[in-house]
Design an enzyme around this catalytic site. Structure first.
Site, PDB file in Angstrom:
ATOM      1  N   ALA A  70      -2.612   5.050   2.834  1.00 28.24           N
ATOM      2  CA  ALA A  70      -2.659   4.909   4.289  1.00 28.24           C
ATOM      3  C   ALA A  70      -2.083   3.564   4.699  1.00 28.24           C
ATOM      4  O   ALA A  70      -2.068   2.611   3.918  1.00 28.24           O
ATOM      5  CB  ALA A  70      -4.101   5.036   4.794  1.00 28.24           C
ATOM      6  N   ASP A  71      -1.614   3.509   5.928  1.00 33.15           N
ATOM      7  CA  ASP A  71      -1.166   2.244   6.496  1.00 33.15           C
ATOM      8  C   ASP A  71      -1.497   2.246   7.985  1.00 33.15           C
ATOM      9  O   ASP A  71      -1.275   3.243   8.672  1.00 33.15           O
ATOM     10  CB  ASP A  71       0.338   2.043   6.294  1.00 33.15           C
ATOM     11  CG  ASP A  71       0.777   0.638   6.679  1.00 33.15           C
ATOM     12  OD1 ASP A  71       0.502  -0.291   5.898  1.00 33.15           O
ATOM     13  OD2 ASP A  71       1.359   0.466   7.767  1.00 33.15           O
TER      14      ASP A  71
END
Length: 206
Positions: A84-85
């Protein structure tokens, strides 16, 4: 995905660990390199002219692929990997994690009295499958005076969070309105995450 199955979480974020535990997902942390001598597995620099949505999606995909390669090279058991970012966007500018107090103060000044976007992209990689989506939320800040900004930046809270603030921490006092996913603003939209893992279940070989 059945809850007895494990995933790898390619993130060192304690918030993401907390959120996965909240919905009963069994996971193991898989850390990527982020420092010399060999350099980071994934750089998080915004490319010239790159739109925020493209940036956050690209970096997340690169993290997922790098993590899967790490699983193979380390000869770990093959479980799906979740990457994730999260980025804070104001007037098309991507705000990452502040490197120091001055950067944190500058970010809070930009957010003060304005509405910004929080983009969190998630990707699940498993063998040849790569599933991804990006969740967008909006957050409105009250007008902050210099004393409030500097007092907040004197704490430890801003420095490991995109945009220099944590919605689940002291900065909740600054927020007048949110639209979207609270868990997405924290760093992992839970509805989208569990949905991707459920989709993956149907793609796995028997």
């Amino acid at each position: 995905m059945p809850q007895h199955k494990k995933i790898y979480l390619a993130s060192k974020s304690p918030r993401r660990r907390e959120l996965l535990r909240q919905v009963g997902i069994d996971f193991e942390v898989l850390l990527l390199r982020d420092s010399p001598p060999r350099g980071p597995d994934v750089t998080e620099l915004v490319l010239p002219g790159e739109a925020p949505e493209i940036y956050v999606s690209r970096v997340t995909q690169e993290k997922a692929i790098a993590a899967w390669q790490a699983i193979r090279s380390r000869r770990l058991l093959a479980h799906p990997v979740l990457a994730a970012d999260t980025s804070v966007i104001i007037q098309q500018e991507v705000l990452g994690k502040p490197a120091n107090r001055n950067e944190a103060i500058s970010m809070l000044r930009k957010l003060s009295g304005n509405t910004h976007q929080v983009l969190t992209s998630i990707a699940v990689k498993y063998h040849d499958h790569l599933l991804q989506c990006t969740q967008k939320s909006e957050v409105s800040f009250a007008n902050l005076d210099e004393a409030q900004i500097k007092a907040y930046c004197d704490s430890t809270e801003p420095y490991d969070k995109a945009g220099g603030y944590g919605i689940q921490g002291f900065a909740a006092r600054f927020i007048t309105h949110i639209s979207g996913s609270y868990s997405g603003i924290m760093g992992l939209p839970l509805f989208e995450t569990t949905d991707l893992l459920a989709q993956l279940e149907h793609l796995e070989p028997n």
